[in-house]
Design a protein around this motif. Sequence first.
Motif, short mmCIF file in Angstrom:
data_model
loop_
_atom_site.label_atom_id
_atom_site.label_comp_id
_atom_site.label_asym_id
_atom_site.label_seq_id
_atom_site.Cartn_x
_atom_site.Cartn_y
_atom_site.Cartn_z
N THR A 169 -41.45 -75.27 64.20
CA THR A 169 -40.82 -76.57 64.01
C THR A 169 -41.91 -77.49 63.48
N LEU A 170 -41.55 -78.37 62.57
CA LEU A 170 -42.61 -79.09 61.88
C LEU A 170 -42.15 -80.44 61.37
N ASN A 171 -43.14 -81.28 61.12
CA ASN A 171 -42.92 -82.58 60.50
C ASN A 171 -44.17 -82.93 59.71
N ALA A 172 -43.97 -83.38 58.48
CA ALA A 172 -45.10 -83.72 57.62
C ALA A 172 -45.60 -85.13 57.88
N HIS A 173 -46.86 -85.35 57.60
CA HIS A 173 -47.45 -86.67 57.79
C HIS A 173 -46.79 -87.72 56.90
N ASP A 174 -46.19 -87.28 55.79
CA ASP A 174 -45.49 -88.23 54.92
C ASP A 174 -44.05 -88.47 55.38
N GLY A 175 -43.67 -87.87 56.51
CA GLY A 175 -42.32 -88.05 57.06
C GLY A 175 -41.33 -87.01 56.62
N LEU A 176 -41.72 -86.14 55.71
CA LEU A 176 -40.82 -85.12 55.17
C LEU A 176 -40.43 -84.11 56.26
N ASP A 177 -39.17 -83.65 56.22
CA ASP A 177 -38.76 -82.61 57.19
C ASP A 177 -38.92 -81.22 56.56
N GLU A 178 -40.03 -81.05 55.87
CA GLU A 178 -40.46 -79.77 55.29
C GLU A 178 -41.98 -79.72 55.43
N VAL A 179 -42.56 -78.56 55.16
CA VAL A 179 -44.02 -78.51 55.00
C VAL A 179 -44.31 -79.19 53.66
N THR A 180 -45.15 -80.20 53.67
CA THR A 180 -45.32 -81.01 52.47
C THR A 180 -46.52 -80.58 51.64
N LEU A 181 -46.54 -81.07 50.40
CA LEU A 181 -47.69 -80.90 49.52
C LEU A 181 -48.42 -82.22 49.29
N THR A 182 -47.90 -83.31 49.88
CA THR A 182 -48.53 -84.61 49.65
C THR A 182 -49.69 -84.86 50.61
N GLY A 183 -49.87 -83.96 51.56
CA GLY A 183 -50.91 -84.12 52.57
C GLY A 183 -50.77 -83.03 53.62
N GLN A 184 -50.94 -83.42 54.88
CA GLN A 184 -50.89 -82.44 55.96
C GLN A 184 -49.56 -82.51 56.72
#
Length: 345
Positions: A220-235
């Motif tokens: 289960t995950l949450n991106a630092h940019d708020g995305l509900d996916e593994v993001t590429l904009t950061g961690q």
Amino acid sequence: MSKEFTALLEKLSIQENLLPEEATFAMKSILNGNASDAEVAAFLMGMRTKGETVVELTAFVEVMREASIVVEVDTKGAVDLCGTGGDKSGTFNISTAAMFVVAGAGVPVLKHGNRSVSSKSGSYDVLEELGAVPNLNKVQSEKMFNETGMVFMFAPNFHPAMKYVMPARRAMKLRTFFNMLGPLLNPADVENQVIGAFSHEAAGMMAQILANLDTKRAYTLNAHDGLDEVTLTGQSEIFELQSHLSNGSVTFDPKSLGYEWVEPEELLGGDAEKNAGIIKNIMKGESTDAQRNIVTLNAAFAIHAAGATDTLEEANRKAVKSVETGEALRKLNQFIKESQKVSKA
């Protein structure tokens, strides 16, 4: 309105948590149609204002699973990958695209999803735009999965009691705990999952709920940019469940798998037509690097969660190969063709 349900609303109004049996009663009342639209809305708002507990949500999930129509297939080695929605990001349908990359890597996919509630394009909407038939019933879904190793299970067809909830959700136009529950209600009871959540707290709670419900393996995950996916904009913050729940989340950086960070604008989508075009381009190798990379990255987590590889690095190589060899495109085309065929049977 029953006195018992009124009493629960009173509890919520003074910020008191529900006991497991109270949460069970409340959800059964809603799913049985014994609560009016106004009462359902009051309950959803009361829970949102108070803040849901893992105990309450676990009870809700148990009741809803009991009330669902079960898709009876062999789930060994299969995975579901989905997001809660409600992240207001405006990205294209990343987990839907990743579904075909995962299938192209030889991993069975049992995806559970819905129409858009809070975004321009839900999984159902974009699959329909691609030419597939996402509106399959139990028998059709079983046939589809057995023949292709892939299926999209349209939530309303397997959770018919949710019809008592939808009027309130549509009227409220707010994220509610049902955003969290949806990904936990896979009709095939799949044992391996990747679930993107709209917040770090929600991701942690969902991991705990899955642990309570004997899930085999999950991220289960949450991106630092708020995305509900593994993001590429950061961690991204990632909770791992593998026989037991890891202590806290791990911070994941896509650079560890060789990906470069991108700007949020590079991941934006639009309506179903635009998102379908992006997905086709990814599968045909004609997309931007950012679009392709976020899909293979999320597919890698699903491939690894399914137990198909020992390491995330190996899973990522499989995901990239799925696109590069055209296997992902082949699975997309197969999905479209077979869903049309099965829907007429």
